[in-house]
Design a protein around this motif. Structure first.
Motif, PDB file in Angstrom:
ATOM      1  N   VAL A  29     -18.623  92.765  83.655  1.00 33.64           N
ATOM      2  CA  VAL A  29     -19.568  93.285  82.783  1.00 33.64           C
ATOM      3  C   VAL A  29     -19.697  94.799  82.727  1.00 33.64           C
ATOM      4  CG1 VAL A  29     -22.067  93.553  82.607  1.00 33.64           C
ATOM      5  CG2 VAL A  29     -21.152  91.267  82.939  1.00 33.64           C
ATOM      6  N   LYS A  30     -19.068  95.426  83.733  1.00 31.89           N
ATOM      7  CA  LYS A  30     -19.244  96.890  83.742  1.00 31.89           C
ATOM      8  C   LYS A  30     -18.053  97.334  83.048  1.00 31.89           C
ATOM      9  CE  LYS A  30     -21.990  98.079  87.814  1.00 31.89           C
ATOM     10  NZ  LYS A  30     -21.604  98.429  89.409  1.00 31.89           N
ATOM     11  N   GLY A  31     -17.089  96.536  82.815  1.00 29.93           N
ATOM     12  CA  GLY A  31     -15.747  96.736  82.294  1.00 29.93           C
ATOM     13  C   GLY A  31     -14.562  97.224  83.232  1.00 29.93           C
ATOM     14  N   ASN A  32     -15.066  97.110  84.637  1.00 28.87           N
ATOM     15  CA  ASN A  32     -13.759  97.487  85.486  1.00 28.87           C
ATOM     16  C   ASN A  32     -13.096  96.257  85.761  1.00 28.87           C
ATOM     17  OD1 ASN A  32     -12.432  98.496  87.485  1.00 28.87           O
ATOM     18  ND2 ASN A  32     -14.162  99.244  88.561  1.00 28.87           N
ATOM     19  N   TYR A  33     -12.124  95.968  84.498  1.00 28.43           N
ATOM     20  CA  TYR A  33     -11.550  94.766  84.635  1.00 28.43           C
ATOM     21  C   TYR A  33     -10.195  94.490  85.828  1.00 28.43           C
ATOM     22  CZ  TYR A  33     -13.586  94.771  79.885  1.00 28.43           C
ATOM     23  OH  TYR A  33     -14.476  94.769  78.892  1.00 28.43           O
ATOM     24  N   ARG A  34      -9.896  95.501  86.289  1.00 32.83           N
ATOM     25  CA  ARG A  34      -8.859  95.599  87.317  1.00 32.83           C
ATOM     26  C   ARG A  34      -9.498  94.849  88.599  1.00 32.83           C
ATOM     27  NH1 ARG A  34      -3.593  97.897  86.473  1.00 32.83           N
ATOM     28  NH2 ARG A  34      -3.730  98.954  84.538  1.00 32.83           N
ATOM     29  N   LYS A  35     -10.688  95.582  88.688  1.00 36.09           N
ATOM     30  CA  LYS A  35     -11.215  95.196  90.096  1.00 36.09           C
ATOM     31  C   LYS A  35     -11.751  93.667  89.860  1.00 36.09           C
ATOM     32  CE  LYS A  35     -14.055  98.293  93.235  1.00 36.09           C
ATOM     33  NZ  LYS A  35     -15.083  99.089  93.513  1.00 36.09           N
ATOM     34  N   ALA A  36     -12.161  93.401  88.635  1.00 35.31           N
ATOM     35  CA  ALA A  36     -12.857  92.214  88.401  1.00 35.31           C
ATOM     36  C   ALA A  36     -11.667  90.972  88.443  1.00 35.31           C
ATOM     37  CB  ALA A  36     -13.416  92.159  86.997  1.00 35.31           C
ATOM     38  N   ALA A  37     -10.665  91.468  88.273  1.00 27.85           N
ATOM     39  CA  ALA A  37      -9.425  90.347  88.187  1.00 27.85           C
ATOM     40  C   ALA A  37      -8.998  90.172  89.647  1.00 27.85           C
ATOM     41  CB  ALA A  37      -7.993  91.281  87.284  1.00 27.85           C
ATOM     42  N   ALA A  38      -8.984  91.154  90.585  1.00 25.10           N
ATOM     43  CA  ALA A  38      -8.514  91.142  91.640  1.00 25.10           C
ATOM     44  C   ALA A  38      -9.880  90.166  92.419  1.00 25.10           C
ATOM     45  CB  ALA A  38      -8.397  92.568  92.527  1.00 25.10           C
ATOM     46  N   ARG A  39     -10.704  90.556  92.292  1.00 28.19           N
ATOM     47  CA  ARG A  39     -11.972  89.604  92.818  1.00 28.19           C
ATOM     48  C   ARG A  39     -12.224  88.169  92.369  1.00 28.19           C
ATOM     49  NH1 ARG A  39     -15.674  92.997  95.623  1.00 28.19           N
ATOM     50  NH2 ARG A  39     -15.954  95.093  94.825  1.00 28.19           N
ATOM     51  N   PHE A  40     -11.961  88.002  91.033  1.00 29.85           N
ATOM     52  CA  PHE A  40     -11.812  86.576  90.619  1.00 29.85           C
ATOM     53  C   PHE A  40     -10.548  85.913  91.082  1.00 29.85           C
ATOM     54  CE2 PHE A  40     -15.165  86.341  87.716  1.00 29.85           C
ATOM     55  CZ  PHE A  40     -15.242  87.314  86.745  1.00 29.85           C
ATOM     56  N   PHE A  41      -9.458  86.667  91.436  1.00 32.86           N
ATOM     57  CA  PHE A  41      -8.254  85.947  92.007  1.00 32.86           C
ATOM     58  C   PHE A  41      -8.780  85.521  93.358  1.00 32.86           C
ATOM     59  CE2 PHE A  41      -4.132  84.683  92.372  1.00 32.86           C
ATOM     60  CZ  PHE A  41      -3.749  85.082  93.415  1.00 32.86           C
ATOM     61  N   GLN A  42      -9.327  86.399  94.076  1.00 33.48           N
ATOM     62  CA  GLN A  42      -9.859  86.021  95.514  1.00 33.48           C
ATOM     63  C   GLN A  42     -10.859  84.602  95.371  1.00 33.48           C
ATOM     64  OE1 GLN A  42     -11.325  89.473  97.512  1.00 33.48           O
ATOM     65  NE2 GLN A  42     -10.916  88.543  99.726  1.00 33.48           N
ATOM     66  N   VAL A  43     -11.683  84.770  94.513  1.00 35.99           N
ATOM     67  CA  VAL A  43     -12.788  83.725  94.508  1.00 35.99           C
ATOM     68  C   VAL A  43     -11.888  82.438  94.306  1.00 35.99           C
ATOM     69  CG1 VAL A  43     -14.985  82.669  93.276  1.00 35.99           C
ATOM     70  CG2 VAL A  43     -14.561  85.287  93.959  1.00 35.99           C
ATOM     71  N   MET A  44     -11.064  82.569  92.961  1.00 32.98           N
ATOM     72  CA  MET A  44     -10.200  81.326  92.990  1.00 32.98           C
ATOM     73  C   MET A  44      -9.468  80.704  94.050  1.00 32.98           C
ATOM     74  SD  MET A  44      -7.553  81.370  89.708  1.00 32.98           S
ATOM     75  CE  MET A  44      -6.025  81.398  90.741  1.00 32.98           C
ATOM     76  N   ASN A  45      -8.993  81.638  94.865  1.00 32.33           N
ATOM     77  CA  ASN A  45      -8.102  80.902  95.859  1.00 32.33           C
ATOM     78  C   ASN A  45      -9.232  80.502  97.095  1.00 32.33           C
ATOM     79  OD1 ASN A  45      -5.396  81.178  94.698  1.00 32.33           O
ATOM     80  ND2 ASN A  45      -5.670  83.503  95.184  1.00 32.33           N
ATOM     81  N   TYR A  46     -10.388  81.376  97.379  1.00 31.52           N
ATOM     82  CA  TYR A  46     -11.121  81.087  98.271  1.00 31.52           C
ATOM     83  C   TYR A  46     -12.571  81.104  97.788  1.00 31.52           C
ATOM     84  CZ  TYR A  46      -7.058  82.913 100.981  1.00 31.52           C
ATOM     85  OH  TYR A  46      -5.782  82.897 101.611  1.00 31.52           O
TER      86      TYR A  46
END
Lengths: 496, 234
Positions: A29-46
Motif C-alpha cells: 500500500v505504501k508503494g514499497n514493492y520490492r519489500k512487499a514482494a520479498a514478504r509476500f514470497f515468504q508468506v507464500m512459502n511459509y
C-alpha cells in the motif's frame, strides 16, 4: 522460568520463519514493492494461515508487475489461473485479466498461453476484461490445429472493445477466404484496416484484401491493393511477387517480367524468391521466346543448386539441436555469420517470420528481467525469490528458443521441399521444350483473357491521363529508386 | 609497307574496334527494359519561392553582392514564368584604390544597385545522381530568357574635374541565363544559376559631362550575375 523462556523463543522464531502477510500488505500500500514482494514470497512459502498462501500469490504477482517484472508476475498469475474457478481461488478473475494486460505489453509466448488454455473453465466464468485474450488465443490454437469451425466460433466471441479484436477479425477474414466467402472476407479485412493500430496491420489488411480479389480472379482490383503496400515495408517484395502472378494471369507479360526484374537485382541477392525464375520461364514460354526460357531455367539452377547443398548440410547439422539453430539465425541477422553462405537467403526468409520475431521478443524481455534481478535487494536474495525467478526466466527463455528452433527447422525443411518442387517443374519445362511439345506446355498454363484496355506502369499502378510520368531506360545498372518500377517492352514471337 | 602488313593492320584495327566499342560485339537484345513510374518531383501548377545570394562576376574594380528573391509559377514541368528582384551592395576592390592613390588613375565604375525582371524558364533536362553514400539526388537544368530593368550607379570622372561623380542610371535589359535545381525533398531544392544582363549604355545621355568626345553613342555592357540559393515549392 525455563518454560517461559522456551515459549518466548518458539514464538519469536515463528515470527521470523512464518511470513507476515499484514506487513507485506502495508509495504504494498505504501508503494514499497520490492519489500512487499520479498514478504509476500515468504508468506507464500511459509503461510501462517491457510488462506494467506493464495492471497500472497496475488500480492507477489501484483508487486512484481508494479516493478516491471512482467514475465515474473505472469508466473504467479498463471498459478492462480491454472488452479481453476473455485470458492477458495478468489483471485481467478483478476489474475486472468492481468495476464491479458501483460500479454498486450509483452508477448507471453505461445507455449505459455497454451498451458493457460488447458485450464478447465466455463466460458461464462471468464472475466469481461480477459474474454478477448482467452477467446482470441483459443481461436489461434484451434486455427493452427486445423479446427477451423472451433476457431471461427472462438474468434467471434472476442468483444469489440478488446485489444485482441482487430487480430481476431484478421483470422476471421482468412477463414472466410478459405470458405470462398470473398465478400465477407473483404469486409473483415476492411474492418481490420479501419481499426488498425499500426501501419503493419494496415499493410497486412491490404495484402489480404488483394489476395481475396486474386482468389476471386479479380486481378485488377487485387493489383490496386498490392500497389498500396509501401516500398519501405517488409511486405513489399511479397506484394510485388504476387502482383507478378496477377499480371501473368491477366496476360500482361511486360508487367510480369518487369516485376520479376526487381527480384533479380543485386539488392535482393539474399531474398528467397526462387519461383520468380519459374514464372519468368513460363512467361517467356507464352511469348514463344524459347531461348529466354532456357536462360531463365539455367539462371535458376545456377543460383539455387548450391543452396540445396548448404541447406541440407544445415538441416542435418542442427536437427535435434533447435536452440542452436535459433542462435544461428540470430547470428545471421547480426551479420556475423560467415558459414553456409549459399543458404543465407533461406535464413533471411526464416528470420522474417513472425514466430522468430516473437521468440526474440520473449528472449529479450526475459533477459532484461534476469539482468535486473542482479540489482535486486538483499531481501530477495535471502528469501530465495531471486533463485526462483531466475530459474523460471531462464527456462522460459530456453523454451522460447527451443520451440522457435523446432518451427524454424521445419521451415527450412519446407524450403528444401519447395525448391525441389520448383526444380522438378523446371526439368519438366526443359524436357517438354526439348521434345518440341511447346503447345502442350502452353495449354497447361491456362490464362484468362486480360482486360486489354487497362495499362499498368511500374509499381503496379494503372496509367491515367493525368499521370506525370518519368521514363528511364534500364542499361544494366540497378538504381535503388527504380526497383519495382520496371516494365518490359517485349513482343511475342509466337506465330499467329 | 607490303600488302600483308597492311591487311594485318586493318584486321587489328577492326578487331579492336569490334571489342572496344560496346554494342558492336555484344549480342543485340531484342527487347528493352524501362522504368516507367510517376515522377518523383512534379513542378506543374506549383509556385516556387526562392531566395538567393548573388554576386556580379565580371567587375574588375568592385565586388557587388546582391540579395535576390524570386517567385516562379510552373505552367508545366518544363515551362515556368518568374519574377525576380534583387538589391545590391558594392564594395571597392583594393586595386581601384591602389590605382588612384599611387598612379592617380581614376577608373570608371558600373555598380549594380538593383535588378527587377521577369523571365520565361525552360527545363529540358531532368536527371538524378547517386552520391557515394548511396543517396539519390534529383536535379534539373533550365535556361531562362527574360526582360527587366537594372538600376546602376555609374561613377565617372567629368571632363576638367579630378573627382569622380556618381550618375544614377536605370535601363531596360534583356537577360539570358541557365541554372540547376537539386531537390532535397518533394518541397525544397537548392539551386544555382548564372545570368547575363545586357545593358545598352548611352554615355552622352546618361553622363554628358563625363562622356568622351569620341565615345560611341551606344555600347553594350554585360553584367554577369551568379546566384546560389534555396527554393520552396508550394
Amino acid at each position: 522460568m525455563l518454560r517461559t523462556l522456551i515459549l518466548v523463543l518458539v514464538s519469536f522464531s515463528s515470527q521470523v520463519l512464518y511470513g507476515n502477510y499484514r506487513a507485506a500488505q502495508r509495504d504494498f500500500v505504501k508503494g514499497n514493492y520490492r519489500k512487499a514482494a520479498a514478504r509476500f514470497f515468504q508468506v507464500m512459502n511459509y503461510p501462517k494461515v491457510r488462506g494467506d498462501k493464495i492471497k500472497s500469490e496475488w500480492g507477489l504477482a501484483r508487486s512484481l508487475q508494479k516493478l516491471g517484472f512482467y514475465y515474473s508476475a505472469s508466473k504467479y498469475y498463471s498459478v492462480i489461473v491454472r488452479r481453476g474457478v473455485s470458492k477458495q481461488n478468489i483471485f481467478f478473475r483478476k489474475a486472468f485479466e492481468q495476464l491479458g494486460e501483460i500479454n498486450s505489453t509483452v508477448n507471453l509466448g505461445q507455449s505459455h498461453i497454451v498451458q493457460l488454455l488447458k485450464t478447465r473453465v466455463t466460458p461464462s466464468r471468464i472475466p469481461g476484461a480477459a474474454r478477448g485474450f482467452y477467446f482470441h488465443y483459443q481461436g489461434v490454437e484451434a486455427f493452427y490445429s486445423k479446427g477451423y469451425s472451433k476457431a471461427r466460433a472462438a474468434f467471434r466471441k472476442v468483444p469489440a472493445g478488446s485489444s485482441y479484436y482487430t487480430k481476431s477479425l484478421f483470422y476471421l477474414g482468412i477463414l472466410a477466404n478459405m470458405d470462398k466467402l470473398y465478400g465477407r472476407a473483404i469486409s473483415y479485412f476492411m474492418k481490420v484496416k479501419s481499426n488498425a493500430d499500426t501501419e503493419w496491420q494496415q499493410e497486412i489488411a491490404n495484402l489480404n484484401i488483394a489476395r481475396v480479389h486474386y482468389e476471386a480472379k479479380r486481378y485488377r482490383q487485387a493489383l490496386r491493393f498490392y500497389a498500396e503496400i509501401p516500398r519501405e515495408s517488409d511486405n513489399w517484395l511479397q506484394a510485388l511477387f504476387e502482383g507478378a502472378w496477377a499480371f501473368f494471369l491477366m496476360k500482361k507479360y511486360n508487367n510480369t517480367l518487369g516485376n520479376i526484374h526487381t527480384f533479380h537485382s543485386p539488392f535482393f541477392i539474399n531474398r528467397f524468391y526462387p519461383e520468380t525464375y519459374v514464372l519468368q520461364a513460363i512467361t517467356f514460354l507464352n511469348l514463344c521466346r524459347y531461348d529466354n526460357v532456357k536462360l531463365s531455367i539455367q539462371n535458376f539452377k545456377k543460383r539455387y543448386t548450391p543452396v540445396f547443398k548448404d541447406l541440407r548440410k544445415l538441416i542435418n547439422r542442427y536437427r535435434g539441436d533447435y536452440s542452436k539453430f535459433f542462435v544461428l539465425i540470430k547470428k545471421y541477422r547480426k551479420g556475423s555469420l560467415n558459414s553456409y553462405k549459399h543458404a543465407h537467403a533461406i535464413l533471411d526468409s526464416l528470420s522474417r517470420r513472425d514466430l522468430y520475431k516473437e521468440a526474440l521478443t520473449t528472449i529479450r524481455f526475459a533477459t532484461r528481467e534476469i539482468d535486473r534481478l542482479e540489482d535486486a535487494s538483499r531481501m530477495w536474495l535471502v528469501s530465495g525469490l531471486i533463485d526462483e525467478l531466475k530459474t523460471f526466466l531462464v527456462k522460459k527463455r530456453s523454451v522460447a528458443m527451443n520451440n522457435a528452433g523446432v518451427k524454424l527447422i521445419r521451415g527450412a525443411q519446407e524450403s528444401v521441399e519447395y525448391l525441389t518442387e520448383l526444380y522438378n517443374q523446371t526439368r519438366f519445362i526443359k524436357a517438354e521444350l526439348l521434345l518440341g511439345k511447346v503447345d502442350k506446355l502452353r495449354s497447361l498454363l491456362r490464362v484468362t483473357s486480360a482486360e486489354k484496355k487497362v495499362r499498368f506502369i511500374g509499381g503496379m499502378q494503372e496509367i491515367t491521363i493525368k499521370s506525370d510520368l518519368e521514363f528511364w531506360p534500364f542499361e544494366n545498372e540497378y538504381w535503388e529508386d527504380e526497383l519495382g518500377g520496371y516494365v518490359y517492352d517485349i513482343v511475342s514471337s509466337c506465330k499467329k | 609497307m607490303g600488302n600483308k602488313t597492311y591487311c594485318r593492320i586493318v584486321v587489328l584495327c577492326v578487331g579492336v574496334l569490334f571489342f572496344a566499342v560496346p554494342g558492336l560485339s555484344a549480342p543485340r537484345q531484342e527487347y528493352q527494359i524501362n522504368v516507367i513510374r510517376p515522377k518523383f518531383f512534379v513542378k506543374k501548377s506549383r509556385t516556387e519561392v526562392g531566395a538567393d545570394l548573388a554576386a556580379v562576376l565580371n567587375q574588375t574594380f568592385t565586388y557587388t553582392y546582391l540579395l535576390s528573391g524570386a517567385i516562379v509559377y510552373h505552367l508545366t514541368d518544363s515551362l515556368g514564368l518568374g519574377v525576380t528582384g534583387a538589391y545590391g551592395l558594392t564594395v571597392n576592390k583594393e586595386d581601384r584604390d591602389v590605382l588612384k592613390d599611387r598612379f592617380s588613375i581614376t577608373v570608371d565604375i558600373f555598380a549594380t544597385e538593383w535588378i527587377a525582371e521577369s523571365s520565361l524558364l525552360w527545363t529540358p533536362v531532368y536527371g538524378k545522381y547517386q552520391l557515394a553514400s548511396g543517396r539519390l539526388v534529383y536535379f534539373d537544368t533550365y535556361v531562362s530568357l527574360g526582360f527587366g530593368m537594372m538600376g546602376i550607379s555609374i561613377r565617372k570622372k567629368e571632363r576638367g574635374n579630378d573627382d569622380p561623380v556618381d550618375y544614377p542610371y536605370s535601363c531596360y535589359s534583356p537577360v539570358i541565363g541557365a541554372g540547376q535545381r537539386f531537390y532535397l525533398s518533394k518541397k525544397t531544392s537548392l539551386r544555382w544559376q548564372i545570368r547575363d544582363h545586357i545593358i545598352l549604355y548611352n554615355g552622352k545621355r546618361c553622363a554628358p559631362a563625363a562622356a568622351e568626345e569620341n565615345e560611341p553613342e551606344f555600347s553594350y555592357y554585360h553584367t554577369i550575375v551568379t546566384q546560389v540559393g534555396i527554393s520552396y515549392f508550394m
